[in-house]
Design a protein around this motif. Structure first.
Motif, PDB file in Angstrom:
ATOM      1  N   THR A 217      57.588  29.260  -1.200  1.00  0.00           N
ATOM      2  CA  THR A 217      57.113  28.642   0.040  1.00  0.00           C
ATOM      3  C   THR A 217      55.869  29.369   0.546  1.00  0.00           C
ATOM      4  O   THR A 217      55.585  30.508   0.152  1.00  0.00           O
ATOM      5  N   CYS A 218      55.138  28.691   1.417  1.00  0.00           N
ATOM      6  CA  CYS A 218      53.876  29.241   1.923  1.00  0.00           C
ATOM      7  C   CYS A 218      54.094  30.550   2.680  1.00  0.00           C
ATOM      8  O   CYS A 218      55.102  30.721   3.380  1.00  0.00           O
ATOM      9  N   ILE A 219      53.135  31.441   2.549  1.00  0.00           N
ATOM     10  CA  ILE A 219      53.146  32.717   3.275  1.00  0.00           C
ATOM     11  C   ILE A 219      52.030  32.685   4.317  1.00  0.00           C
ATOM     12  O   ILE A 219      50.885  32.351   4.005  1.00  0.00           O
ATOM     13  N   ARG A 220      52.395  33.013   5.548  1.00  0.00           N
ATOM     14  CA  ARG A 220      51.427  33.015   6.641  1.00  0.00           C
ATOM     15  C   ARG A 220      51.504  34.319   7.425  1.00  0.00           C
ATOM     16  O   ARG A 220      52.492  35.043   7.375  1.00  0.00           O
ATOM     17  N   ASP A 221      50.440  34.553   8.182  1.00  0.00           N
ATOM     18  CA  ASP A 221      50.304  35.769   8.987  1.00  0.00           C
ATOM     19  C   ASP A 221      50.779  35.466  10.408  1.00  0.00           C
ATOM     20  O   ASP A 221      50.201  34.616  11.086  1.00  0.00           O
ATOM     21  N   TYR A 222      51.844  36.110  10.835  1.00  0.00           N
ATOM     22  CA  TYR A 222      52.368  35.927  12.190  1.00  0.00           C
ATOM     23  C   TYR A 222      52.154  37.208  12.982  1.00  0.00           C
ATOM     24  O   TYR A 222      52.597  38.279  12.563  1.00  0.00           O
ATOM     25  N   VAL A 223      51.482  37.078  14.110  1.00  0.00           N
ATOM     26  CA  VAL A 223      51.226  38.237  14.966  1.00  0.00           C
ATOM     27  C   VAL A 223      51.915  38.010  16.308  1.00  0.00           C
ATOM     28  O   VAL A 223      51.779  36.942  16.912  1.00  0.00           O
ATOM     29  N   HIS A 224      52.676  39.008  16.735  1.00  0.00           N
ATOM     30  CA  HIS A 224      53.405  38.882  17.997  1.00  0.00           C
ATOM     31  C   HIS A 224      52.421  38.687  19.144  1.00  0.00           C
ATOM     32  O   HIS A 224      51.382  39.344  19.216  1.00  0.00           O
ATOM     33  N   VAL A 225      52.762  37.785  20.045  1.00  0.00           N
ATOM     34  CA  VAL A 225      51.871  37.449  21.145  1.00  0.00           C
ATOM     35  C   VAL A 225      51.588  38.666  22.028  1.00  0.00           C
ATOM     36  O   VAL A 225      50.496  38.769  22.615  1.00  0.00           O
ATOM     37  N   LYS A 226      52.516  39.614  22.121  1.00  0.00           N
ATOM     38  CA  LYS A 226      52.232  40.835  22.885  1.00  0.00           C
ATOM     39  C   LYS A 226      51.159  41.660  22.190  1.00  0.00           C
ATOM     40  O   LYS A 226      50.271  42.219  22.854  1.00  0.00           O
ATOM     41  N   ASP A 227      51.208  41.740  20.855  1.00  0.00           N
ATOM     42  CA  ASP A 227      50.152  42.436  20.120  1.00  0.00           C
ATOM     43  C   ASP A 227      48.797  41.775  20.361  1.00  0.00           C
ATOM     44  O   ASP A 227      47.780  42.456  20.550  1.00  0.00           O
ATOM     45  N   LEU A 228      48.772  40.447  20.356  1.00  0.00           N
ATOM     46  CA  LEU A 228      47.521  39.729  20.607  1.00  0.00           C
ATOM     47  C   LEU A 228      47.024  39.979  22.024  1.00  0.00           C
ATOM     48  O   LEU A 228      45.825  40.158  22.250  1.00  0.00           O
ATOM     49  N   ALA A 229      47.944  39.996  22.977  1.00  0.00           N
ATOM     50  CA  ALA A 229      47.562  40.232  24.375  1.00  0.00           C
ATOM     51  C   ALA A 229      46.942  41.623  24.534  1.00  0.00           C
ATOM     52  O   ALA A 229      45.925  41.796  25.216  1.00  0.00           O
ATOM     53  N   ILE A 230      47.550  42.617  23.889  1.00  0.00           N
ATOM     54  CA  ILE A 230      47.004  43.976  23.925  1.00  0.00           C
ATOM     55  C   ILE A 230      45.596  43.991  23.334  1.00  0.00           C
ATOM     56  O   ILE A 230      44.683  44.647  23.862  1.00  0.00           O
ATOM     57  N   ALA A 231      45.396  43.232  22.249  1.00  0.00           N
ATOM     58  CA  ALA A 231      44.078  43.178  21.614  1.00  0.00           C
ATOM     59  C   ALA A 231      43.029  42.576  22.543  1.00  0.00           C
ATOM     60  O   ALA A 231      41.871  43.026  22.555  1.00  0.00           O
ATOM     61  N   HIS A 232      43.404  41.573  23.327  1.00  0.00           N
ATOM     62  CA  HIS A 232      42.456  40.987  24.280  1.00  0.00           C
ATOM     63  C   HIS A 232      41.998  42.033  25.298  1.00  0.00           C
ATOM     64  O   HIS A 232      40.816  42.108  25.644  1.00  0.00           O
ATOM     65  N   VAL A 233      42.929  42.835  25.774  1.00  0.00           N
ATOM     66  CA  VAL A 233      42.585  43.874  26.756  1.00  0.00           C
ATOM     67  C   VAL A 233      41.686  44.930  26.124  1.00  0.00           C
ATOM     68  O   VAL A 233      40.659  45.328  26.699  1.00  0.00           O
ATOM     69  N   LYS A 234      42.057  45.376  24.938  1.00  0.00           N
ATOM     70  CA  LYS A 234      41.249  46.393  24.250  1.00  0.00           C
ATOM     71  C   LYS A 234      39.848  45.877  23.930  1.00  0.00           C
ATOM     72  O   LYS A 234      38.854  46.607  24.040  1.00  0.00           O
ATOM     73  N   ALA A 235      39.754  44.601  23.535  1.00  0.00           N
ATOM     74  CA  ALA A 235      38.463  44.018  23.211  1.00  0.00           C
ATOM     75  C   ALA A 235      37.575  43.920  24.446  1.00  0.00           C
ATOM     76  O   ALA A 235      36.375  44.212  24.397  1.00  0.00           O
ATOM     77  N   LEU A 236      38.166  43.519  25.571  1.00  0.00           N
ATOM     78  CA  LEU A 236      37.406  43.439  26.815  1.00  0.00           C
ATOM     79  C   LEU A 236      36.866  44.811  27.193  1.00  0.00           C
ATOM     80  O   LEU A 236      35.671  44.962  27.516  1.00  0.00           O
ATOM     81  N   GLU A 237      37.724  45.804  27.149  1.00  0.00           N
ATOM     82  CA  GLU A 237      37.290  47.152  27.528  1.00  0.00           C
ATOM     83  C   GLU A 237      36.236  47.689  26.560  1.00  0.00           C
ATOM     84  O   GLU A 237      35.323  48.411  26.963  1.00  0.00           O
ATOM     85  N   TYR A 238      36.327  47.304  25.288  1.00  0.00           N
ATOM     86  CA  TYR A 238      35.329  47.749  24.294  1.00  0.00           C
ATOM     87  C   TYR A 238      33.944  47.171  24.593  1.00  0.00           C
ATOM     88  O   TYR A 238      32.950  47.906  24.596  1.00  0.00           O
ATOM     89  N   ILE A 239      33.873  45.860  24.820  1.00  0.00           N
ATOM     90  CA  ILE A 239      32.543  45.259  24.995  1.00  0.00           C
ATOM     91  C   ILE A 239      31.897  45.705  26.309  1.00  0.00           C
ATOM     92  O   ILE A 239      30.677  45.827  26.401  1.00  0.00           O
ATOM     93  N   VAL A 240      32.726  45.974  27.319  1.00  0.00           N
ATOM     94  CA  VAL A 240      32.178  46.472  28.590  1.00  0.00           C
ATOM     95  C   VAL A 240      31.664  47.901  28.420  1.00  0.00           C
ATOM     96  O   VAL A 240      30.553  48.237  28.855  1.00  0.00           O
ATOM     97  N   LYS A 241      32.445  48.727  27.761  1.00  0.00           N
ATOM     98  CA  LYS A 241      32.057  50.128  27.565  1.00  0.00           C
ATOM     99  C   LYS A 241      30.819  50.260  26.695  1.00  0.00           C
ATOM    100  O   LYS A 241      29.918  51.063  26.978  1.00  0.00           O
ATOM    101  N   ASN A 242      30.752  49.464  25.615  1.00  0.00           N
ATOM    102  CA  ASN A 242      29.669  49.607  24.645  1.00  0.00           C
ATOM    103  C   ASN A 242      28.537  48.596  24.827  1.00  0.00           C
ATOM    104  O   ASN A 242      27.496  48.719  24.181  1.00  0.00           O
ATOM    105  N   ASN A 243      28.745  47.621  25.698  1.00  0.00           N
ATOM    106  CA  ASN A 243      27.763  46.565  25.940  1.00  0.00           C
ATOM    107  C   ASN A 243      27.263  45.931  24.636  1.00  0.00           C
ATOM    108  O   ASN A 243      26.077  45.709  24.442  1.00  0.00           O
TER     109      ASN A 243
END
Length: 329
Positions: A217-243
């Motif tokens: 059967t097909c194999i897919r990549d599943y990422v927990h929504v909490k992990d994704l939410a954490i990534a959104h926060v980290k990404a926001l803080e990265y682009i603000v810090k580094n412009n």
């Protein structure tokens, strides 16, 4: 920071809002509630009922003054996008251009965008990294890639810094049990399995059992929504810090097969979960999963909640609440 979360009443959006709050940001949610839910809103946040297809709604929202915004308001059903491309053109592309124009008009210069690994199409190699060619095979993926191109130009011309987060299948629910709103009309594997376990569907359809994978059967990549939410926060803080803008893949790096997800669900729920084997769906690759090496390097991010048991058990906990709630009525 004052952050506007567009689509913040939805499944992924509500989890992103929760993590932003935990990081100390002030949040306002903008949502038309077409798929988002009032029960996903937090009382301590502001809420604007509005639609991204109406520039005046966005202008009034951004006029309140925000340091940054998160865009989670795109339609996402790949199959539907191939039948109704006009719907995806208007909402995903036109809606996003409206957002970008309102943001730059009010000097909001930081943006995190919920993109997708569907921009890649069938993999030429695995795991998929950021250098993998982009060749979307459904119109949904095309719209997301198109939006990435728009953001690139708005960065060059207007100084709008963005983070584009490319991920496959968001799954799971808030481990704290605070967010309990069920997705509306889900099409992804895990909620379909849960609906079958809960008696909301008669059976699960397994599309193809003869793939060149460990169990056919097909194999897919599943990422927990909490992990994704954490990534959104980290990404926001990265682009603000580094412009500087950033495009990263977010993956569990392992992949789960359809049968593995089904068997885990049977074990955890204790339900039989009837399933029928049907033919392959056109355009379904055997394996899709991404590497998160670049996200680890740039954001210090890696999936912490994306093991199969956490995905299934956190989702079943929410479905059980709904089953019990209906029984009590």
């Amino acid at each position: 920071m004052n952050v506007l979360v567009i689509g913040g009443a939805g499944y992924i959006g509500s989890h992103v809002v929760k993590e932003l709050m935990a990081a100390g940001h002030n949040i306002t949610v903008f949502d038309n509630l077409s798929s988002g839910l009032l029960q996903n809103l937090f009382p301590e946040n502001g809420f604007i009922a509005g639609d991204i297809l109406y520039p005046e709604n966005l202008d009034a929202a951004f006029a309140r003054g925000f340091d940054a915004f998160i865009h989670l308001a795109a339609f996402k059903a790949a199959g539907e996008s191939m039948i109704k491309p006009e719907k995806y053109s208007v909402n995903n592309i036109t809606g996003t251009v409206n957002i970008l124009n309102a943001a730059v008009a009010h000097n909001c210069k930081y943006m995190v965008f919920s993109s997708t690994a569907a921009v890649f199409g069938s993999p030429q190699y695995l795991p998929i990294d950021e250098k993998h060619p982009t060749n979307p095979e459904n119109y949904y993926g095309f719209t997301k890639l198109d939006i990435e191109h728009y953001m690139g130009w708005y960065d060059k011309l207007k100084g709008l810094k963005f983070a584009a987060l490319r991920y496959f299948n968001a799954a799971g629910y808030d481990p704290d049990g605070v967010i309990t709103g069920l997705e509306q009309n889900p099409a992804n594997l895990l909620p379909v399995i849960m609906e079958t376990a809960a008696g909301m569907r008669k059976e699960l359809q397994i599309f193809g059992t003869d793939y060149d994978t460990r169990d056919g059967t097909c194999i897919r990549d599943y990422v927990h929504v909490k992990d994704l939410a954490i990534a959104h926060v980290k990404a926001l803080e990265y682009i603000v810090k580094n412009n500087e803008s950033l495009t990263v893949n977010l993956g569990s790096e392992t992949g789960v097969s359809v049968l593995e997800m089904l068997e885990a669900a049977r074990r955890i729920t204790g339900k039989p979960i009837p399933a029928v084997h049907t033919g392959r769906r056109a355009g379904d690759p055997a394996c899709l999963y991404a590497t998160s090496a670049y996200a680890r390097e740039k954001l210090g991010w890696k999936a912490q909640y994306s093991d199969i048991d956490s995905l299934v058990s956190s989702t079943w906990a929410v479905y059980e609440k709904h089953i019990k709630g209906k029984g009590a009525q």
